[in-house]
Scaffold this active site. Structure first.
Site, PDB file in Angstrom:
ATOM      1  N   ARG A 109       8.374   5.239   3.814  1.00  0.00           N
ATOM      2  CA  ARG A 109       8.399   6.515   3.075  1.00  0.00           C
ATOM      3  C   ARG A 109       9.790   6.915   2.567  1.00  0.00           C
ATOM      4  NH1 ARG A 109       4.275   7.845   6.684  1.00  0.00           N
ATOM      5  NH2 ARG A 109       2.310   7.731   5.558  1.00  0.00           N
ATOM      6  N   LYS A 131      15.723   7.044 -11.876  1.00  0.00           N
ATOM      7  CA  LYS A 131      14.428   6.500 -12.301  1.00  0.00           C
ATOM      8  C   LYS A 131      14.324   5.077 -11.765  1.00  0.00           C
ATOM      9  CE  LYS A 131      13.846   7.063 -16.863  1.00  0.00           C
ATOM     10  NZ  LYS A 131      13.108   7.188 -18.133  1.00  0.00           N
ATOM     11  N   GLU A 173      22.617   0.786 -25.211  1.00  0.00           N
ATOM     12  CA  GLU A 173      22.210   2.026 -24.523  1.00  0.00           C
ATOM     13  C   GLU A 173      23.273   3.126 -24.708  1.00  0.00           C
ATOM     14  OE1 GLU A 173      19.243   2.505 -23.344  1.00  0.00           O
ATOM     15  OE2 GLU A 173      18.521   0.873 -22.074  1.00  0.00           O
ATOM     16  N   LYS A 218      25.212  11.347 -19.285  1.00  0.00           N
ATOM     17  CA  LYS A 218      23.914  11.217 -18.600  1.00  0.00           C
ATOM     18  C   LYS A 218      23.805  12.230 -17.451  1.00  0.00           C
ATOM     19  CE  LYS A 218      20.341   8.199 -16.986  1.00  0.00           C
ATOM     20  NZ  LYS A 218      19.804   6.869 -16.747  1.00  0.00           N
ATOM     21  N   GLU A 228      12.392  14.363 -16.257  1.00  0.00           N
ATOM     22  CA  GLU A 228      12.088  13.946 -17.633  1.00  0.00           C
ATOM     23  C   GLU A 228      10.902  14.690 -18.251  1.00  0.00           C
ATOM     24  OE1 GLU A 228      12.783   9.647 -18.713  1.00  0.00           O
ATOM     25  OE2 GLU A 228      10.784   9.878 -19.533  1.00  0.00           O
ATOM     26  N   ARG A 232      15.703  15.014 -21.162  1.00  0.00           N
ATOM     27  CA  ARG A 232      15.913  13.630 -20.703  1.00  0.00           C
ATOM     28  C   ARG A 232      15.076  12.635 -21.507  1.00  0.00           C
ATOM     29  NH1 ARG A 232      16.271  11.285 -14.450  1.00  0.00           N
ATOM     30  NH2 ARG A 232      16.870   9.184 -15.100  1.00  0.00           N
ATOM     31  N   ASN A 236      15.024   8.154 -24.232  1.00  0.00           N
ATOM     32  CA  ASN A 236      14.049   7.106 -24.555  1.00  0.00           C
ATOM     33  C   ASN A 236      14.038   6.762 -26.039  1.00  0.00           C
ATOM     34  OD1 ASN A 236      13.087   6.841 -21.905  1.00  0.00           O
ATOM     35  ND2 ASN A 236      11.847   8.685 -22.154  1.00  0.00           N
ATOM     36  N   HIS A 239      12.989   3.385 -27.352  1.00  0.00           N
ATOM     37  CA  HIS A 239      12.233   2.703 -26.289  1.00  0.00           C
ATOM     38  C   HIS A 239      10.734   2.603 -26.567  1.00  0.00           C
ATOM     39  CE1 HIS A 239      16.045   3.135 -24.346  1.00  0.00           C
ATOM     40  NE2 HIS A 239      15.642   2.552 -23.230  1.00  0.00           N
ATOM     41  N   HIS A 243       9.622  -1.062 -25.863  1.00  0.00           N
ATOM     42  CA  HIS A 243       8.718  -1.448 -24.778  1.00  0.00           C
ATOM     43  C   HIS A 243       7.567  -2.301 -25.301  1.00  0.00           C
ATOM     44  CE1 HIS A 243      10.106   1.919 -21.797  1.00  0.00           C
ATOM     45  NE2 HIS A 243      11.020   1.013 -22.037  1.00  0.00           N
ATOM     46  N   HIS A 256      16.845  -6.269 -22.509  1.00  0.00           N
ATOM     47  CA  HIS A 256      16.331  -4.910 -22.720  1.00  0.00           C
ATOM     48  C   HIS A 256      17.145  -4.162 -23.792  1.00  0.00           C
ATOM     49  CE1 HIS A 256      14.640  -0.998 -21.968  1.00  0.00           C
ATOM     50  NE2 HIS A 256      15.826  -0.510 -21.664  1.00  0.00           N
TER      51      HIS A 256
HETATM   52  P1  NAD Z   1      19.370  -7.510 -15.930  1.00  0.00           P
HETATM   53  O1  NAD Z   1      19.417  -6.754 -14.686  1.00  0.00           O
HETATM   54  O2  NAD Z   1      18.241  -8.463 -16.131  1.00  0.00           O
HETATM   55  O3  NAD Z   1      20.738  -8.318 -16.107  1.00  0.00           O
HETATM   56  C1  NAD Z   1      20.939  -9.120 -17.252  1.00  0.00           C
HETATM   57  C2  NAD Z   1      21.433 -10.509 -16.848  1.00  0.00           C
HETATM   58  O4  NAD Z   1      22.795 -10.411 -16.429  1.00  0.00           O
HETATM   59  C3  NAD Z   1      20.685 -11.138 -15.684  1.00  0.00           C
HETATM   60  O5  NAD Z   1      20.495 -12.502 -15.939  1.00  0.00           O
HETATM   61  C4  NAD Z   1      21.650 -10.964 -14.511  1.00  0.00           C
HETATM   62  O6  NAD Z   1      21.488 -11.937 -13.500  1.00  0.00           O
HETATM   63  C5  NAD Z   1      22.963 -11.108 -15.195  1.00  0.00           C
HETATM   64  N1  NAD Z   1      24.094 -10.482 -14.538  1.00  0.00           N
HETATM   65  C6  NAD Z   1      24.114  -9.325 -13.850  1.00  0.00           C
HETATM   66  N2  NAD Z   1      25.364  -9.028 -13.487  1.00  0.00           N
HETATM   67  C7  NAD Z   1      26.146 -10.027 -13.931  1.00  0.00           C
HETATM   68  C8  NAD Z   1      27.542 -10.273 -13.902  1.00  0.00           C
HETATM   69  N3  NAD Z   1      28.395  -9.408 -13.342  1.00  0.00           N
HETATM   70  N4  NAD Z   1      28.013 -11.401 -14.477  1.00  0.00           N
HETATM   71  C9  NAD Z   1      27.160 -12.265 -15.091  1.00  0.00           C
HETATM   72  N5  NAD Z   1      25.852 -12.069 -15.188  1.00  0.00           N
HETATM   73  C10 NAD Z   1      25.346 -10.961 -14.615  1.00  0.00           C
HETATM   74  O7  NAD Z   1      19.346  -6.543 -17.200  1.00  0.00           O
HETATM   75  P2  NAD Z   1      20.116  -5.207 -17.539  1.00  0.00           P
HETATM   76  O8  NAD Z   1      20.359  -5.277 -18.999  1.00  0.00           O
HETATM   77  O9  NAD Z   1      21.254  -4.948 -16.653  1.00  0.00           O
HETATM   78  O10 NAD Z   1      19.038  -4.074 -17.210  1.00  0.00           O
HETATM   79  C11 NAD Z   1      17.847  -3.955 -17.932  1.00  0.00           C
HETATM   80  C12 NAD Z   1      16.836  -3.219 -17.083  1.00  0.00           C
HETATM   81  O11 NAD Z   1      17.288  -1.908 -16.818  1.00  0.00           O
HETATM   82  C13 NAD Z   1      15.472  -3.088 -17.733  1.00  0.00           C
HETATM   83  O12 NAD Z   1      14.478  -3.459 -16.838  1.00  0.00           O
HETATM   84  C14 NAD Z   1      15.356  -1.619 -18.061  1.00  0.00           C
HETATM   85  O13 NAD Z   1      14.029  -1.155 -18.040  1.00  0.00           O
HETATM   86  C15 NAD Z   1      16.186  -1.010 -16.962  1.00  0.00           C
HETATM   87  N6  NAD Z   1      16.718   0.323 -17.269  1.00  0.00           N
HETATM   88  C16 NAD Z   1      16.472   1.321 -16.393  1.00  0.00           C
HETATM   89  C17 NAD Z   1      16.969   2.577 -16.628  1.00  0.00           C
HETATM   90  C18 NAD Z   1      16.747   3.672 -15.625  1.00  0.00           C
HETATM   91  O14 NAD Z   1      17.089   4.825 -15.889  1.00  0.00           O
HETATM   92  N7  NAD Z   1      16.191   3.364 -14.490  1.00  0.00           N
HETATM   93  C19 NAD Z   1      17.729   2.833 -17.776  1.00  0.00           C
HETATM   94  C20 NAD Z   1      17.965   1.786 -18.653  1.00  0.00           C
HETATM   95  C21 NAD Z   1      17.453   0.524 -18.395  1.00  0.00           C
END
Ligand code: NAD
Length: 351
Positions: A109, A131, A173, A218, A228, A232, A236, A239, A243, A256
């Protein structure tokens, strides 16, 4: 530098380039993937002292951000005999922070978690704001929770090993936030030497500035609308389209942030068709995206199918789709009553 996330409950700090020593009198469970651990585990471990440290890995990639992987993570947490005082540390990009936060929110939990983001995208956006979530066959981030971390540590040293593509995806972003909220920020982005930035030959100073500016923005957005239901939602922007593209390409073709860049261009086209954004403003955003080598187009194979997919988005309810659009540079709004005709006209541009 420290930035406060002033929530009524669950307030916390984001530390930018201030990761010194973290001491815990509990068990610590570090969640990451093999690539990130290979690059940065040693330097992370130098900074962590705990009763016991467990290191858990999951497969690398957005296509593994799903319930199966959550189950694997939970099993590793149970095998490590974590208790309710244990702390989970998400050490990775947005995929890791989204899954780590979700697993922490449901394990017994809810246990505490900390984000140590290692991508620019996670530093500027995903790691802050609480999120958490995963994808399923119906779409992206459709399962998840609002669950705030106890702290976030963004270290530009970890970002030094990112590829140009990953740096650009993070920038997408950041560009999104500037278009939605702050014209001055957009001017700052325009002033960045994109070549130096993408070749990672820019100094830490510029990375730190990008991270700090986006988190400050942010923070104010999340403080005003943690769950949201209003402002907030502007985060998006792009997005709704992104998506669908990510889902259609099975999370394998685009990072992404790249899908978000295409989505922003599509949203701008819609805003233009509705008479909110001028051609000039549209072009200006396009040029900023292209400057950072971001994609701006995706070939839609079946317009009807693409249109129907919008209705699976969380932003759609009562059979209406909410589009987040810019009304000008630095200002966004939510528009829900757009006719199907105008939407299809926009999609046709990309067919
Ligand atoms: P990711 O986490 O897949 O990382 C991208 C790539 O970079 C991966 O292959 C990873 O292994 C590699 N990597 C990570 N750190 C590294 C480093 N220091 N050196 C070399 N390689 C490295 O992708 P991302 O772009 O970081 O995140 C995208 C995700 O974030 C999506 O799923 C999206 O939905 C989510 N997201 C969430 C929010 C939220 O508010 N929760 C906001 C924006 C995006």
């Amino acid at each position: 530098m420290q930035i406060d996330i002033n929530l009524k409950e669950n307030a916390y700090k984001v530390y930018v380039d201030e990761l010194k020593n973290l001491e815990f009198d509990t068990k610590v469970f570090i969640l990451s993937n093999p690539k990130i651990l290979g690059l940065h585990l040693k330097s992370l471990l130098l900074k962590i002292k705990a009763k016991e440290v467990f290191i858990a890995t999951v497969k690398d990639g957005e296509e593994y951000k799903n319930l199966n992987t959550i189950e694997e993570i939970l099993n590793q947490m149970f095998n490590s005999k974590l208790d309710r005082k244990s702390v989970l540390i998400s050490f990775g990009g947005g995929v890791i922070s989204d899954m780590g936060g979700f697993a922490a929110s449901i394990y017994q939990r809810g246990i505490d978690f900390i984000n140590i983001p290692t991508t620019l995208l996670a530093c500027v956006d995903a790691a802050v704001g609480g999120k958490t979530g995963i994808n399923n066959a119906f779409g992206k981030n459709l399962i998840g929770t609002f669950y705030q971390p106890k702290a976030v540590y963004c270290q530009s040293e970890f970002l030094r090993t990112l590829s140009a593509r990953e740096l650009a995806a993070g920038m997408a972003e950041f560009i999104k936030m500037a278009i939605m909220f702050d014209k001055n920020l957009l001017e700052f982005i325009e002033s960045i030497d994109a070549k130096a930035f993408l070749s990672a030959s820019c100094g830490d100073e510029i990375l730190t500035k990008i991270i700090a500016k986006s988190i400050e923005l942010k923070a104010r957005v999340v403080e005003n609308d943690e769950k949201e239901s209003g402002v907030r939602m502007l985060l998006n922007y792009g997005h709704t389209f992104a998506h669908v593209i990510e889902n259609f390409t099975e999370y394998k073709t685009y990072l992404h942030g790249e899908a978000v860049a295409i989505g922003m261009n599509m949203a701008n086209c819609l805003a233009c068709n509705l008479g909110f954004l001028s051609q000039e403003e549209c072009k200006k955003i396009e040029q900023i995206l292209l400057k950072f080598n971001l994609p701006i187009s995706y070939k839609i194979a079946n317009i009807d199918e693409f249109y129907q997919a919008f209705f699976r988005d969380k932003k759609s309810y009562n059979s209406k789709i909410n589009f987040i659009l810019p009304s000008q540079l630095g200002k966004g709004f939510i528009k829900e009553d757009i006719s199907k005709e105008i939407i299809l006209k926009t999609l046709k541009v990309f067919a």
